[in-house]
Structures are given as structure tokens and as C-alpha cells.
Design a protein around this motif. Structure first.
Motif, PDB file in Angstrom:
ATOM      1  N   SER A  46      -0.963  -1.316  -1.865  1.00  0.00           N
ATOM      2  CA  SER A  46       0.624  -0.939  -1.153  1.00  0.00           C
ATOM      3  C   SER A  46       1.535  -0.497  -2.352  1.00  0.00           C
ATOM      4  O   SER A  46       1.410  -0.732  -3.543  1.00  0.00           O
ATOM      5  N   ASP A  47       2.434   0.393  -1.876  1.00  0.00           N
ATOM      6  CA  ASP A  47       3.342   0.901  -2.924  1.00  0.00           C
ATOM      7  C   ASP A  47       4.507  -0.236  -2.971  1.00  0.00           C
ATOM      8  O   ASP A  47       5.211  -0.385  -1.898  1.00  0.00           O
ATOM      9  N   PHE A  48       4.783  -0.727  -4.160  1.00  0.00           N
ATOM     10  CA  PHE A  48       5.770  -1.729  -4.207  1.00  0.00           C
ATOM     11  C   PHE A  48       7.089  -0.999  -4.008  1.00  0.00           C
ATOM     12  O   PHE A  48       7.909  -1.840  -3.661  1.00  0.00           O
ATOM     13  N   ALA A  49       7.242  -0.044  -4.188  1.00  0.00           N
ATOM     14  CA  ALA A  49       8.649   0.612  -4.024  1.00  0.00           C
ATOM     15  C   ALA A  49       8.991   0.666  -2.348  1.00  0.00           C
ATOM     16  O   ALA A  49      10.421   0.827  -2.218  1.00  0.00           O
ATOM     17  N   TYR A  50       8.260   0.417  -1.540  1.00  0.00           N
ATOM     18  CA  TYR A  50       8.484   0.372  -0.070  1.00  0.00           C
ATOM     19  C   TYR A  50       8.948  -1.023   0.446  1.00  0.00           C
ATOM     20  O   TYR A  50       9.534  -1.395   1.413  1.00  0.00           O
ATOM     21  N   ASP A  51       9.129  -1.979  -0.712  1.00  0.00           N
ATOM     22  CA  ASP A  51       9.376  -3.259  -0.389  1.00  0.00           C
ATOM     23  C   ASP A  51      10.789  -3.623  -0.890  1.00  0.00           C
ATOM     24  O   ASP A  51      10.846  -3.815  -2.350  1.00  0.00           O
ATOM     25  N   ASP A 104      15.828 -13.204   4.830  1.00  0.00           N
ATOM     26  CA  ASP A 104      14.420 -13.213   4.987  1.00  0.00           C
ATOM     27  C   ASP A 104      13.974 -14.322   3.732  1.00  0.00           C
ATOM     28  O   ASP A 104      13.908 -13.736   2.817  1.00  0.00           O
ATOM     29  N   PRO A 105      13.590 -15.347   4.258  1.00  0.00           N
ATOM     30  CA  PRO A 105      12.935 -16.338   3.198  1.00  0.00           C
ATOM     31  C   PRO A 105      11.800 -15.860   2.509  1.00  0.00           C
ATOM     32  O   PRO A 105      11.156 -16.746   1.686  1.00  0.00           O
ATOM     33  N   VAL A 106      10.924 -14.879   3.103  1.00  0.00           N
ATOM     34  CA  VAL A 106       9.808 -14.558   2.464  1.00  0.00           C
ATOM     35  C   VAL A 106       9.755 -13.398   1.625  1.00  0.00           C
ATOM     36  O   VAL A 106      10.260 -12.473   2.060  1.00  0.00           O
ATOM     37  N   GLU A 109       6.550  -9.425   1.482  1.00  0.00           N
ATOM     38  CA  GLU A 109       5.656  -9.357   2.718  1.00  0.00           C
ATOM     39  C   GLU A 109       4.896  -7.953   2.580  1.00  0.00           C
ATOM     40  O   GLU A 109       3.432  -8.000   2.703  1.00  0.00           O
ATOM     41  N   ALA A 110       5.519  -7.015   2.264  1.00  0.00           N
ATOM     42  CA  ALA A 110       5.019  -5.684   2.182  1.00  0.00           C
ATOM     43  C   ALA A 110       4.140  -5.285   0.900  1.00  0.00           C
ATOM     44  O   ALA A 110       3.290  -4.304   0.856  1.00  0.00           O
ATOM     45  N   SER A 111       4.367  -5.910  -0.297  1.00  0.00           N
ATOM     46  CA  SER A 111       3.706  -5.573  -1.327  1.00  0.00           C
ATOM     47  C   SER A 111       2.923  -6.642  -1.885  1.00  0.00           C
ATOM     48  O   SER A 111       1.607  -6.438  -2.215  1.00  0.00           O
ATOM     49  N   LEU A 112       3.326  -8.079  -1.989  1.00  0.00           N
ATOM     50  CA  LEU A 112       2.512  -9.027  -2.475  1.00  0.00           C
ATOM     51  C   LEU A 112       1.820  -9.595  -1.266  1.00  0.00           C
ATOM     52  O   LEU A 112       0.764 -10.280  -1.693  1.00  0.00           O
ATOM     53  N   GLY A 113       2.117  -9.697  -0.142  1.00  0.00           N
ATOM     54  CA  GLY A 113       1.622 -10.198   0.886  1.00  0.00           C
ATOM     55  C   GLY A 113      -0.155  -9.589   0.955  1.00  0.00           C
ATOM     56  O   GLY A 113      -1.005 -10.500   1.115  1.00  0.00           O
ATOM     57  N   PRO A 114      -0.328  -8.304   0.965  1.00  0.00           N
ATOM     58  CA  PRO A 114      -1.782  -7.796   1.047  1.00  0.00           C
ATOM     59  C   PRO A 114      -2.555  -8.465  -0.049  1.00  0.00           C
ATOM     60  O   PRO A 114      -3.834  -8.408  -0.195  1.00  0.00           O
ATOM     61  N   LEU A 115      -1.844  -8.656  -1.244  1.00  0.00           N
ATOM     62  CA  LEU A 115      -2.660  -9.299  -2.356  1.00  0.00           C
ATOM     63  C   LEU A 115      -2.674 -10.897  -2.309  1.00  0.00           C
ATOM     64  O   LEU A 115      -3.296 -11.621  -3.229  1.00  0.00           O
TER      65      LEU A 115
END
Length: 170
Positions: A46-51, A104-106, A109-115
Motif C-alpha cells: 500500500s501507499d503510505f501517503a494515502y493513510d 480513531d484508536p487504530v 489501518e490502510a498502511s500498516l494493516g496489510p503488513l
């Protein structure tokens, strides 16, 4: 001049995806030699810039470095040896303020989540010092979850002030 910031998205490492982001107070060599560099990786999945969590987390490092600078580069040593607490406080507080700003406490999700590496600040099972492992992000989960617990009890505005007040006293 100390507050000048450079932010770069879609950073690669040696032409390869960078599954990370970082803040560097002294920048990097070459093109990005400017101080206060925030670099956001173009990840392999994922592109970390989108998170937005990622940028807000790194921006948190930038703010604390330029205002309080309590962690001495995360590798502070004294007569007792390496002290991992500054890095843990730095990472945990950056997590807290990014999550608080996004309500949001997480984190990640969009960048680290898939990893498999997102950080959930509602997970408050870790304790200091018995759960310290010497890795700033993992140890910072203790600080981040403490912040979120305070936020849950007091609300965002008060908790943000409590967390910033604690950092400022360091």
C-alpha cells in the motif's frame, strides 16, 4: 528557521518500495538534505501517503522534536546503559496524537494493516517494565494506550492537554 519542514511522499529505498515512513530532524543526504524531513514510503502493498495516520504520526515527531526534544535521538545512554524509554514515549505519543486527531484508536489501518503491523490503542494489556521489548514502536504501545485510556475517560480536549502537558514536562 528551525521549524522549516520538508515532506516527501512515495519515497523509495534504493528504487524499491519502502514499507515505512520517518521523520529526520537533520534530513538526508542529497536531494532531501533539508532539515525536518518527513518521508512517506511507497510501500510494497500500500501507499503510505494515502493513510493520514502516517503523516500525522510523523508530524507528531516533528512537533515534539522542535518543541520539547526530550528523547535525545531515541538512543540515550546514561550510567545505567541504553535507555529505551525516550523512544517509546516518542512513538507512543505520536501514535496517540495521530489517532486523537483522526478520532480513531487504530493507527495505520490502510498502511500498516496489510503488513499486520497496525497499532490499536484500545489494547491496554501491556505493562511497563515487564512488557518492554526494546523496540520503540512496540514499547510505545504502552504510552499510546495510556493516552487513549485517558481520552476515553476525559474526552479528547482534556486528554490532549494532559498528554501534551506530560510531554512538555519531560
Amino acid at each position: 528557521a528551525k521549524w522549516k519542514i520538508t515532506a516527501v511522499a512515495n519515497v523509495l529505498e534504493g528504487g524499491q518500495p519502502l514499507d515505512n515512513a520517518f521523520f529526520s530532524p537533520m534530513g538526508q543526504s542529497g536531494t532531501f538534505a533539508a532539515p525536518n524531513l518527513i518521508a512517506i514510503g511507497q510501500g510494497s502493498i500500500s501507499d503510505f501517503a494515502y493513510d493520514s495516520d502516517v503523516f500525522k504520526h510523523e508530524f507528531g515527531h516533528y512537533v515534539t522534536f522542535n518543541t520539547v526534544n526530550y528523547d535525545l535521538g531515541e538512543f540515550y545512554t546514561n550510567q545505567y546503559g541504553l535507555q529505551p524509554f525516550g523512544g517509546a514515549i516518542d512513538e507512543g505519543s505520536a501514535d496517540y496524537f495521530a489517532c486523537s486527531a483522526n478520532d480513531d484508536p487504530v493507527l495505520g489501518e490502510a498502511s500498516l494493516g496489510p503488513l499486520g503491523a497496525e497499532r490499536d490503542l484500545t489494547d491496554d494489556h501491556k505493562r511497563c517494565p515487564e512488557d518492554m521489548v526494546g523496540e520503540a514502536h512496540a514499547d510505545g504501545e504502552i504510552v499510546g494506550s495510556l493516552g487513549w485510556t485517558i481520552r476515553t475517560a476525559l474526552g479528547r480536549d482534556k486528554a490532549d492537554r494532559v498528554m501534551w502537558g506530560g510531554l512538555s514536562m519531560l
